[in-house]
Write an enzyme that holds these catalytic residues in place. Structure first.
Site, PDB file in Angstrom:
ATOM      1  N   ASN A 185      -9.154   1.555  -4.989  1.00  0.00           N
ATOM      2  CA  ASN A 185      -8.998   2.095  -3.639  1.00  0.00           C
ATOM      3  C   ASN A 185      -9.329   1.016  -2.617  1.00  0.00           C
ATOM      4  O   ASN A 185     -10.209   0.183  -2.844  1.00  0.00           O
ATOM      5  CB  ASN A 185      -9.960   3.273  -3.417  1.00  0.00           C
ATOM      6  CG  ASN A 185      -9.882   4.303  -4.517  1.00  0.00           C
ATOM      7  OD1 ASN A 185      -8.855   4.907  -4.738  1.00  0.00           O
ATOM      8  ND2 ASN A 185     -10.979   4.483  -5.227  1.00  0.00           N
ATOM      9  N   HIS A 200      -3.648   0.327  17.107  1.00  0.00           N
ATOM     10  CA  HIS A 200      -4.696  -0.666  16.863  1.00  0.00           C
ATOM     11  C   HIS A 200      -6.014   0.043  16.591  1.00  0.00           C
ATOM     12  O   HIS A 200      -6.425   0.914  17.339  1.00  0.00           O
ATOM     13  CB  HIS A 200      -4.821  -1.594  18.078  1.00  0.00           C
ATOM     14  CG  HIS A 200      -5.978  -2.526  17.993  1.00  0.00           C
ATOM     15  ND1 HIS A 200      -6.913  -2.620  18.989  1.00  0.00           N
ATOM     16  CD2 HIS A 200      -6.346  -3.398  17.029  1.00  0.00           C
ATOM     17  CE1 HIS A 200      -7.821  -3.526  18.651  1.00  0.00           C
ATOM     18  NE2 HIS A 200      -7.492  -4.010  17.461  1.00  0.00           N
ATOM     19  N   ASP A 247      -6.359   5.325  -5.694  1.00  0.00           N
ATOM     20  CA  ASP A 247      -5.892   5.343  -7.083  1.00  0.00           C
ATOM     21  C   ASP A 247      -5.468   6.741  -7.510  1.00  0.00           C
ATOM     22  O   ASP A 247      -5.604   7.711  -6.760  1.00  0.00           O
ATOM     23  CB  ASP A 247      -6.949   4.749  -8.017  1.00  0.00           C
ATOM     24  CG  ASP A 247      -8.245   5.548  -8.078  1.00  0.00           C
ATOM     25  OD1 ASP A 247      -8.211   6.794  -8.009  1.00  0.00           O
ATOM     26  OD2 ASP A 247      -9.306   4.927  -8.216  1.00  0.00           O
ATOM     27  N   TYR A 254     -16.200   7.211   0.569  1.00  0.00           N
ATOM     28  CA  TYR A 254     -15.453   8.468   0.661  1.00  0.00           C
ATOM     29  C   TYR A 254     -15.316   8.924   2.111  1.00  0.00           C
ATOM     30  O   TYR A 254     -14.252   9.378   2.536  1.00  0.00           O
ATOM     31  CB  TYR A 254     -16.106   9.560  -0.189  1.00  0.00           C
ATOM     32  CG  TYR A 254     -15.690   9.503  -1.643  1.00  0.00           C
ATOM     33  CD1 TYR A 254     -14.531  10.143  -2.071  1.00  0.00           C
ATOM     34  CD2 TYR A 254     -16.437   8.808  -2.581  1.00  0.00           C
ATOM     35  CE1 TYR A 254     -14.130  10.083  -3.395  1.00  0.00           C
ATOM     36  CE2 TYR A 254     -16.052   8.743  -3.907  1.00  0.00           C
ATOM     37  CZ  TYR A 254     -14.894   9.385  -4.302  1.00  0.00           C
ATOM     38  OH  TYR A 254     -14.493   9.317  -5.614  1.00  0.00           O
ATOM     39  N   TYR A 305     -11.731   2.899  -9.351  1.00  0.00           N
ATOM     40  CA  TYR A 305     -12.122   2.201  -8.120  1.00  0.00           C
ATOM     41  C   TYR A 305     -10.964   1.430  -7.495  1.00  0.00           C
ATOM     42  O   TYR A 305     -11.186   0.547  -6.674  1.00  0.00           O
ATOM     43  CB  TYR A 305     -13.323   1.265  -8.357  1.00  0.00           C
ATOM     44  CG  TYR A 305     -14.532   1.987  -8.856  1.00  0.00           C
ATOM     45  CD1 TYR A 305     -15.328   2.739  -7.984  1.00  0.00           C
ATOM     46  CD2 TYR A 305     -14.883   1.944 -10.205  1.00  0.00           C
ATOM     47  CE1 TYR A 305     -16.436   3.422  -8.441  1.00  0.00           C
ATOM     48  CE2 TYR A 305     -16.003   2.625 -10.666  1.00  0.00           C
ATOM     49  CZ  TYR A 305     -16.772   3.357  -9.784  1.00  0.00           C
ATOM     50  OH  TYR A 305     -17.879   4.029 -10.229  1.00  0.00           O
ATOM     51  N   ASP A 335      -6.783  -5.933  11.599  1.00  0.00           N
ATOM     52  CA  ASP A 335      -7.558  -6.112  12.830  1.00  0.00           C
ATOM     53  C   ASP A 335      -8.441  -7.356  12.739  1.00  0.00           C
ATOM     54  O   ASP A 335      -9.292  -7.457  11.864  1.00  0.00           O
ATOM     55  CB  ASP A 335      -8.419  -4.874  13.078  1.00  0.00           C
ATOM     56  CG  ASP A 335      -8.959  -4.789  14.489  1.00  0.00           C
ATOM     57  OD1 ASP A 335      -9.022  -5.836  15.169  1.00  0.00           O
ATOM     58  OD2 ASP A 335      -9.332  -3.680  14.913  1.00  0.00           O
TER      59      ASP A 335
END
Length: 142
Positions: free
Chosen positions: A132, A22, A30, A112, A130, A64
């Site tokens: 990601n 958890h 990508d 990042y 992008y 979560d």
């Protein structure tokens, strides 16, 4: 093959998802992302797009719901409001599995650094820039 499991969930990916606790985070990145450089644990799913991988992961992993933010994406061209088609695809997948969750954009180094801190990175062949996303693992309630 296993019954009821998305066939995209490879043995390596299932092991990673099962060992996450958890609050641990997983990134799907990508084809341009330096996954090998940034990963503590790397799972390669070459030949698959990032939204498809997100769909497979969310078919077995809860997000979560005990924190205000649990899903993040990069801000395209440093603009948090810019919606790339890949972000719309991520949103559709998230809505399917976790309709109460929202995707939070992070700009530049913040994204990042979020990926670098992840428990694991899944490298996709997503061709879109992008493409990601980072997801924080939740709990299965009794």
């Amino acid at each position: 093959m296993l019954k009821g499991l998305d066939p995209l969930l490879s043995p390596d990916l299932l092991r990673v998802l099962r060992t996450m606790g958890h609050g641990d985070e997983i990134a799907i990145v990508d084809g341009n992302y330096p996954a090998e450089t940034d990963a503590k644990r790397l799972v390669r799913l070459d030949g698959h797009g990032a939204p498809r991988i997100l769909d497979a992961i969310l078919s077995v992993m809860p997000v979560d719901d005990m924190v205000p933010e649990a899903v993040w994406r990069p801000a395209a061209y440093l603009d948090p409001k810019r919606m790339e088609p890949v972000f719309e695809d991520f949103t559709a997948v998230l809505l399917k599995h976790e309709p109460k969750q929202k995707i939070v954009p992070l700009t530049g180094a913040d994204f990042y650094n979020k990926v670098k801190g992840c428990f694991a990175i899944v490298a996709s062949s997503e061709p879109r820039l992008y493409g990601n996303i980072v997801v924080k693992k939740g709990v299965i309630y009794p």
